[in-house]
Enzyme design. Structure first.
Site, PDB file in Angstrom:
ATOM      1  N   ASN A  10       0.872  -1.170   0.000  1.00  0.00           N
ATOM      2  CA  ASN A  10       0.000   0.000   0.000  1.00  0.00           C
ATOM      3  C   ASN A  10       0.912   1.223   0.000  1.00  0.00           C
ATOM      4  OD1 ASN A  10      -1.781   2.046   0.511  1.00  0.00           O
ATOM      5  ND2 ASN A  10      -2.766   1.076   2.276  1.00  0.00           N
ATOM      6  N   ARG A  97      -2.487  -2.102  -3.573  1.00  0.00           N
ATOM      7  CA  ARG A  97      -3.668  -1.273  -3.394  1.00  0.00           C
ATOM      8  C   ARG A  97      -3.551  -0.096  -4.370  1.00  0.00           C
ATOM      9  NH1 ARG A  97      -4.945   3.367   0.908  1.00  0.00           N
ATOM     10  NH2 ARG A  97      -7.113   3.641   0.348  1.00  0.00           N
ATOM     11  N   HIS A 186     -12.424   3.175  -0.341  1.00  0.00           N
ATOM     12  CA  HIS A 186     -12.452   2.195   0.751  1.00  0.00           C
ATOM     13  C   HIS A 186     -13.188   0.917   0.323  1.00  0.00           C
ATOM     14  CE1 HIS A 186     -12.354   5.675   3.934  1.00  0.00           C
ATOM     15  NE2 HIS A 186     -11.129   5.252   3.710  1.00  0.00           N
ATOM     16  N   ARG A 247     -11.038  15.963   6.571  1.00  0.00           N
ATOM     17  CA  ARG A 247     -11.841  16.335   5.392  1.00  0.00           C
ATOM     18  C   ARG A 247     -13.239  16.766   5.825  1.00  0.00           C
ATOM     19  NH1 ARG A 247     -10.439  10.937   2.922  1.00  0.00           N
ATOM     20  NH2 ARG A 247      -8.319  11.188   2.154  1.00  0.00           N
ATOM     21  N   ASP A 288      -7.452  13.438  15.777  1.00  0.00           N
ATOM     22  CA  ASP A 288      -7.428  12.113  16.394  1.00  0.00           C
ATOM     23  C   ASP A 288      -8.654  11.965  17.289  1.00  0.00           C
ATOM     24  OD1 ASP A 288      -6.921   9.938  18.248  1.00  0.00           O
ATOM     25  OD2 ASP A 288      -4.852   9.986  17.538  1.00  0.00           O
ATOM     26  N   GLU A 390      -8.031  -4.864   5.143  1.00  0.00           N
ATOM     27  CA  GLU A 390      -7.883  -4.580   3.717  1.00  0.00           C
ATOM     28  C   GLU A 390      -6.735  -5.380   3.105  1.00  0.00           C
ATOM     29  OE1 GLU A 390      -8.260  -0.412   5.072  1.00  0.00           O
ATOM     30  OE2 GLU A 390      -8.970  -0.034   3.044  1.00  0.00           O
TER      31      GLU A 390
END
Ligand code: ADP
Length: 404
Positions: A10, A97, A186, A247, A288, A390
Site C-alpha cells: 500500500n 492497493r 475504501h 476532510r 485524532d 484490507e
C-alpha cells in the site's frame, strides 16, 4: 510446492505499508511500514511474525530513505534477513492497493504495460494517491518481473452502483468529458466487512442488506444490497460524505466559489483547506478521535461541537441508506473509530429505534478484535462491529486471480 505467498503493498505519497501473507492458511508472515520517504528522518518498522526472526520482534531502522525504490529494497532486505526474501519461489504475487480505478477497472487486474499506462492516465482523478501507487508497482515489477503484479482498486466494489446513484446531477456532456461521477473509495474494506457481517449473521451475502460505516481517519458509508454495493458516501474523490479527521465531507459546492471570489483563495489553497484542515481538525483543532473525545469529556465546547457534527452526519447517512435499501439487516461499524469507539457507536445509534436500531450497552462496551454483535436482543436490525482487514482482502483477491 505451489507458491502461496502474497506480498501486499500500500504505497502512499511518502510511505509504504506492507504485509507478507501465506494464503494456504491466510496467516501473516511479516508486516511493516516505511514512513517519511524522501526525508532525512525516514523510518522502517518491520515485524517478522514467523521464522527465525520472529522471536526478536519488531525492528526499527532510522535514517534517510530517498525514494520508493530505496524503500522497497530496504523492505526486501529485512524480509530476506528473516528468511522471507522476495526472491523466494514461494512468492506467488504482489498485490497492490490502487486508489482510483476509474470506470475501467471493476475487478482485480494483473498489471501489464497497458494496465499500468491506464492507471497512470487516472492520475488527474486521484492526484494525491495514484502517482504513489504507480511508483510502487514500477519498483515491485523491477524487483520481481517474473511474478504477477495485481492491482486491487479502492473504487472497484462500488462500480455496481446504479447509474442514477453514480451520476451527479450536472450537465451530462460535461460530466462525461471530465469523468465526473461518484466512484467511491475504501471499497476493499466495504467488500470485506459486508461479507464478514453476513457470515456473522450466519447468512449468505446475497441474503443480507448491510449499511457499512468505515470510520477511520478517512470515513465512508456504503449501502450493500445482497452483497452488491448500491450507494456510497465518497464521490469523485474521497472528499465527499461523512465528517472525517481532516476532510469536510458534504458541503455546498458554492462554498468553493465563495472562498475563491470573496476570500481570494487559490484552487490549491481551497483543496488543502477542505482535504487537510477541515473535518474534526477544522472544527476543534484535533483530528485524532481519542483526543477529541478526551477533550469533549473534559467539557471543551469546540470538541463537543465537533463530535456532535460527526455523529449528526453519521445519522443522516444511516437514515438515508435505510431508505435506499428499504430493508436493513445490519449496520456495521469498522476501522479505527468504528472498531474502538463505543461512544461513537452509541451516539450514532441513539434515537434510531424507529429504524429498528438499538444497542446492548454491555456488548457495545466490550473491547475485542473479533467480529461481534452489539445490538440489543429486541432490535430488528443487527448492529455489528467487524474489524476490517484490507490487506487480507487484497491478498485474497490477488491470489484468487493468479491461481484460478
Ligand atoms: P486510517 O484511515 O488512517 O487507516 P484508522 O482506521 O487507523 O485510520 O483510524 C484512525 C482513527 O481511529 C483515529 O482518529 C483514531 O483516533 C481512531 N481511534 C483509534 N483507537 C481509538 C479509540 N480507542 N477510541 C476512539 N478512536 C480511536
Amino acid at each position: 510446492m505451489t507458491a502461496s505467498r502474497v506480498l501486499v503493498l500500500n504505497s502512499g505519497s511518502s510511505s509504504v505499508k506492507y504485509q507478507l501473507l501465506d494464503m494456504t492458511d491466510r496467516s501473516r508472515l511479516a508486516v511493516g511500514l516505511v514512513e517519511r520517504i524522501g526525508e532525512e528522518t525516514s523510518k522502517l518498522a518491520h515485524e517478522p511474525l514467523t521464522g527465525p526472526g520472529a522471536a526478536g520482534g519488531r525492528r526499527e531502522r532510522l535514517g534517510p530513505i530517498a525514494d520508493h525504490g530505496a524503500a522497497l529494497r530496504a523492505v526486501a532486505a529485512e524480509l530476506a534477513a528473516d528468511g522471507l526474501g522476495l526472491d523466494s519461489p514461494e512468492l506467488a504475487a504482489v498485490g497492490h492497493r490502487v486508489v482510483h480505478g476509474g470506470t475501467r477497472f471493476t475487478q482485480p487486474t494483473v498489471i501489464d504495460d497497458e494496465v499500468l499506462a491506464e492507471i497512470r492516465s487516472l492520475i488527474p482523478l486521484a492526484p494525491l494517491h495514484n502517482p504513489a501507487n504507480v511508483t510502487g508497482i514500477e519498483v515491485a515489477r523491477s524487483l520481481r518481473a517474473d511474478i504477477p503484479q495485481v492491482a486491487v482498486f479502492d473504487t472497484a466494489f462500488h462500480s455496481t452502483m446504479p447509474e442514477y446513484a453514480a451520476r451527479y446531477a450536472i450537465d451530462a456532456a460535461t460530466a462525461d468529458k471530465y469523468s465526473i461521477r461518484r466512484y467511491g473509495f475504501h471499497g476493499t474494506s466495504h467488500a470485506y466487512v459486508s461479507r464478514a457481517t453476513a457470515a456473522l449473521l450466519g447468512k449468505a451475502p446475497s441474503d443480507v442488506n448491510v449499511i457499512v460505516l468505515h470510520l477511520g481517519n478517512g470515513a465512508s458509508a456504503s449501502a450493500v444490497r445482497g452483497g452488491v454495493c448500491v450507494e456510497t458516501s465518497m464521490g469523485m474523490t474521497p472528499l465527499e460524505g461523512l465528517v472525517m479527521g481532516t476532510r469536510s465531507g458534504d458541503l455546498d459546492p458554492a462554498v468553493v466559489f465563495h472562498l475563491a471570489r470573496v476570500g481570494g483563495l487559490s484552487v490549491d489553497e481551497i483543496d488543502s483547506l477542505l482535504n487537510k484542515k477541515s473535518g474534526l481538525l477544522g472544527l476543534c483543532g484535533d483530528n485524532d478521535m481519542r483526543e477529541v473525545q478526551r477533550r469533549a469529556e473534559e467539557g471543551d465546547s469546540s470538541a463537543q461541537l465537533a463530535l456532535a457534527s460527526y455523529v449528526h452526519r453519521l445519522k443522516k447517512y444511516v437514515g438515508a441508506y435505510s431508505a435506499v435499501l428499504g430493508r436493513v439487516d445490519a449496520v456495521v461499524f469498522t476501522a479505527g473509530v468504528g472498531e474502538n469507539s463505543s461512544w461513537i457507536r452509541e451516539a450514532a445509534v441513539e434515537g434510531l429505534e424507529e429504524l429498528g436500531l438499538a444497542l446492548d450497552p454491555e456488548a457495545n462496551a466490550v473491547r475485542s478484535r473479533e467480529p461481534r454483535l452489539v445490538s440489543a436482543e429486541y432490535a430488528r436490525v443487527a448492529v455489528a462491529v467487524v474489524p476490517t482487514d484490507e490487506e487480507l482482502e487484497i491478498a485474497t483477491q490477488a491470489y484468487a486471480l493468479v491461481t484460478r
